[in-house]
Design a protein around this motif. Structure first.
Motif, PDB file in Angstrom:
ATOM      1  N   ALA A  21       0.841  -1.200   0.000  1.00 30.18           N
ATOM      2  CA  ALA A  21       0.000   0.000   0.000  1.00 30.18           C
ATOM      3  C   ALA A  21       0.879   1.254   0.000  1.00 30.18           C
ATOM      4  O   ALA A  21       0.643   2.206  -0.759  1.00 30.18           O
ATOM      5  N   GLU A  22       1.906   1.246   0.826  1.00 36.83           N
ATOM      6  CA  GLU A  22       2.816   2.397   0.903  1.00 36.83           C
ATOM      7  C   GLU A  22       3.519   2.639  -0.429  1.00 36.83           C
ATOM      8  O   GLU A  22       3.546   3.751  -0.948  1.00 36.83           O
ATOM      9  N   ARG A  23       4.087   1.567  -0.963  1.00 40.02           N
ATOM     10  CA  ARG A  23       4.900   1.762  -2.164  1.00 40.02           C
ATOM     11  C   ARG A  23       4.093   2.042  -3.427  1.00 40.02           C
ATOM     12  O   ARG A  23       4.508   2.825  -4.284  1.00 40.02           O
ATOM     13  N   LEU A  24       2.948   1.404  -3.561  1.00 46.31           N
ATOM     14  CA  LEU A  24       2.125   1.680  -4.748  1.00 46.31           C
ATOM     15  C   LEU A  24       1.649   3.140  -4.703  1.00 46.31           C
ATOM     16  O   LEU A  24       1.635   3.847  -5.720  1.00 46.31           O
ATOM     17  N   THR A  25       1.266   3.575  -3.515  1.00 45.37           N
ATOM     18  CA  THR A  25       0.795   4.956  -3.355  1.00 45.37           C
ATOM     19  C   THR A  25       1.919   5.945  -3.648  1.00 45.37           C
ATOM     20  O   THR A  25       1.734   6.933  -4.381  1.00 45.37           O
ATOM     21  N   LYS A  36      -1.660  12.223  -2.572  1.00 50.58           N
ATOM     22  CA  LYS A  36      -1.562  11.032  -1.734  1.00 50.58           C
ATOM     23  C   LYS A  36      -2.922  10.625  -1.149  1.00 50.58           C
ATOM     24  O   LYS A  36      -3.310   9.466  -1.196  1.00 50.58           O
ATOM     25  N   GLU A  37      -3.642  11.605  -0.618  1.00 49.12           N
ATOM     26  CA  GLU A  37      -4.934  11.323   0.036  1.00 49.12           C
ATOM     27  C   GLU A  37      -5.946  10.733  -0.938  1.00 49.12           C
ATOM     28  O   GLU A  37      -6.935  10.130  -0.529  1.00 49.12           O
ATOM     29  N   ALA A  38      -5.721  10.927  -2.214  1.00 57.76           N
ATOM     30  CA  ALA A  38      -6.713  10.505  -3.197  1.00 57.76           C
ATOM     31  C   ALA A  38      -6.434   9.117  -3.774  1.00 57.76           C
ATOM     32  O   ALA A  38      -7.204   8.615  -4.580  1.00 57.76           O
ATOM     33  N   VAL A  39      -5.357   8.498  -3.367  1.00 49.20           N
ATOM     34  CA  VAL A  39      -5.040   7.166  -3.897  1.00 49.20           C
ATOM     35  C   VAL A  39      -5.779   6.088  -3.089  1.00 49.20           C
ATOM     36  O   VAL A  39      -5.637   5.999  -1.874  1.00 49.20           O
ATOM     37  N   THR A  40      -6.575   5.319  -3.771  1.00 53.00           N
ATOM     38  CA  THR A  40      -7.319   4.231  -3.132  1.00 53.00           C
ATOM     39  C   THR A  40      -6.842   2.906  -3.719  1.00 53.00           C
ATOM     40  O   THR A  40      -6.702   2.772  -4.923  1.00 53.00           O
ATOM     41  N   ILE A  41      -6.572   1.954  -2.843  1.00 52.54           N
ATOM     42  CA  ILE A  41      -6.094   0.652  -3.308  1.00 52.54           C
ATOM     43  C   ILE A  41      -6.980  -0.455  -2.749  1.00 52.54           C
ATOM     44  O   ILE A  41      -7.342  -0.436  -1.577  1.00 52.54           O
ATOM     45  N   THR A  42      -7.338  -1.402  -3.605  1.00 48.66           N
ATOM     46  CA  THR A  42      -8.038  -2.593  -3.105  1.00 48.66           C
ATOM     47  C   THR A  42      -7.240  -3.823  -3.512  1.00 48.66           C
ATOM     48  O   THR A  42      -6.724  -3.901  -4.627  1.00 48.66           O
ATOM     49  N   PHE A  43      -7.118  -4.756  -2.587  1.00 49.25           N
ATOM     50  CA  PHE A  43      -6.487  -6.035  -2.884  1.00 49.25           C
ATOM     51  C   PHE A  43      -7.595  -7.074  -2.998  1.00 49.25           C
ATOM     52  O   PHE A  43      -8.371  -7.265  -2.053  1.00 49.25           O
ATOM     53  N   ILE A  44      -7.693  -7.720  -4.127  1.00 48.67           N
ATOM     54  CA  ILE A  44      -8.674  -8.787  -4.291  1.00 48.67           C
ATOM     55  C   ILE A  44      -7.892 -10.087  -4.343  1.00 48.67           C
ATOM     56  O   ILE A  44      -7.086 -10.306  -5.245  1.00 48.67           O
ATOM     57  N   GLU A  45      -8.099 -10.915  -3.321  1.00 53.31           N
ATOM     58  CA  GLU A  45      -7.322 -12.143  -3.222  1.00 53.31           C
ATOM     59  C   GLU A  45      -8.078 -13.316  -3.834  1.00 53.31           C
ATOM     60  O   GLU A  45      -9.252 -13.520  -3.549  1.00 53.31           O
ATOM     61  N   VAL A  46      -7.371 -14.065  -4.652  1.00 48.58           N
ATOM     62  CA  VAL A  46      -7.988 -15.231  -5.266  1.00 48.58           C
ATOM     63  C   VAL A  46      -7.138 -16.468  -4.950  1.00 48.58           C
ATOM     64  O   VAL A  46      -5.963 -16.354  -4.612  1.00 48.58           O
ATOM     65  N   SER A  47      -7.765 -17.620  -5.066  1.00 49.30           N
ATOM     66  CA  SER A  47      -7.005 -18.843  -4.789  1.00 49.30           C
ATOM     67  C   SER A  47      -6.392 -19.375  -6.090  1.00 49.30           C
ATOM     68  O   SER A  47      -6.639 -18.843  -7.171  1.00 49.30           O
ATOM     69  N   ARG A  48      -5.588 -20.418  -5.974  1.00 49.63           N
ATOM     70  CA  ARG A  48      -4.840 -20.915  -7.132  1.00 49.63           C
ATOM     71  C   ARG A  48      -5.743 -21.491  -8.226  1.00 49.63           C
ATOM     72  O   ARG A  48      -5.320 -21.641  -9.362  1.00 49.63           O
ATOM     73  N   GLU A  49      -6.959 -21.810  -7.878  1.00 46.73           N
ATOM     74  CA  GLU A  49      -7.866 -22.307  -8.914  1.00 46.73           C
ATOM     75  C   GLU A  49      -8.642 -21.160  -9.565  1.00 46.73           C
ATOM     76  O   GLU A  49      -9.472 -21.394 -10.434  1.00 46.73           O
ATOM     77  N   ASP A  50      -8.385 -19.951  -9.122  1.00 49.24           N
ATOM     78  CA  ASP A  50      -9.095 -18.796  -9.674  1.00 49.24           C
ATOM     79  C   ASP A  50      -8.184 -17.857 -10.443  1.00 49.24           C
ATOM     80  O   ASP A  50      -8.487 -16.676 -10.615  1.00 49.24           O
ATOM     81  N   TYR A  51      -7.081 -18.385 -10.865  1.00 53.26           N
ATOM     82  CA  TYR A  51      -6.111 -17.572 -11.590  1.00 53.26           C
ATOM     83  C   TYR A  51      -5.502 -18.427 -12.690  1.00 53.26           C
ATOM     84  O   TYR A  51      -4.965 -19.498 -12.419  1.00 53.26           O
ATOM     85  N   ALA A  52      -5.583 -17.962 -13.924  1.00 57.08           N
ATOM     86  CA  ALA A  52      -5.015 -18.745 -15.024  1.00 57.08           C
ATOM     87  C   ALA A  52      -4.143 -17.874 -15.897  1.00 57.08           C
ATOM     88  O   ALA A  52      -4.394 -16.683 -16.076  1.00 57.08           O
ATOM     89  N   SER A  53      -3.118 -18.485 -16.439  1.00 55.71           N
ATOM     90  CA  SER A  53      -2.298 -17.783 -17.415  1.00 55.71           C
ATOM     91  C   SER A  53      -1.971 -18.788 -18.519  1.00 55.71           C
ATOM     92  O   SER A  53      -1.784 -19.979 -18.271  1.00 55.71           O
TER      93      SER A  53
END
Lengths: 62, 62, 62, 62, 62, 62
Positions: A21-25, A36-53
């Motif tokens: 959060a600190e470094r991305l901001t 700075k005050e206007a930066v909003t970050i969300t982390f959406i966590e997925v499991s290994r079966e919910d990510y494909a490449s």
């Protein structure tokens, strides 16, 4: 102003997210002149079966 | 037609989401001439360690 | 706190977006106890060839 | 592995985006142990009438 | 029911998007038992300076 | 290159997601000339109270 949505695998610690959060901001502020005050970050966590490449789930790699 | 993705902290009740779904949809219909049937809403719930503003996790505020 | 991403067809006026911003925010505050200052909304506008429902582009409907 | 979607106001130069891409990626690698090659970033640019905070369009601020 | 957001480089023709809409929808119906009418797809087009992988903008590759 | 975010109801099996990953990727490659290795897919699973259409939660249908 910027909204950053990070989709990543589950398992990062709170401390890792705190640092992220600190470094991305900071990057948005220093490189893109965001307020700075206007930066909003969300982390959406997925499991290994919910990510494909290349058509393959993380779950199925190795 | 519109797709609305709402990312918010966990903890809202079903009743709160029901009301949100109604009112967000109604706003799209009344103000933007969207067809009611075409409005799709998703709520993505995150925890306090997955949401940051101004570089600080919600988890770390107060 | 909530981040709302609205993906919709191009063509709404600034006045329509102004009203949408007000009402979507108000709904979050009144129904989900969000802090008004913390509600962020982004409108992502797409054209009729960039939106499909039931497998058919808006461009191809009627 | 992580996918980062950055929604921000139009107007950043290619050089600014280049720096952002480097630094956001670096943060993911150093703080979250992401594989560099697996970090994907998209910048979605919106205009001042497509971004609202606290119920007010950027367009209408000051 | 599913909402599919595809972020891709600009430049696909309407015919390509038409085919994509058909096939992505068909995959959701056949593999995930989605109701065809409920599948919504949005294509968000970005330029080469708005897409990075491994920390490098598409714009800067080759 | 394309990033595909699929928001859908919880409950699909790993096998269903495996097939979806294959077919969505294949569609991008065959119809949109995407490089297979560059296709990234995320599945974001939501519950029936986190998905609404026409202003009504899935939870409240039937």
């Amino acid at each position: 102003m910027p909204v950053i949505q990070v989709t990543m695998l589950k398992g990062r610690t709170v401390e890792q997210k705190r640092k992220l959060a600190e470094r991305l901001t900071q990057a948005m502020v220093e490189e893109a002149k965001a307020t700075k005050e206007a930066v909003t970050i969300t982390f959406i966590e997925v499991s290994r079966e919910d990510y494909a490449s290349a058509g393959v789930l993380m779950e199925d790699r190795k």
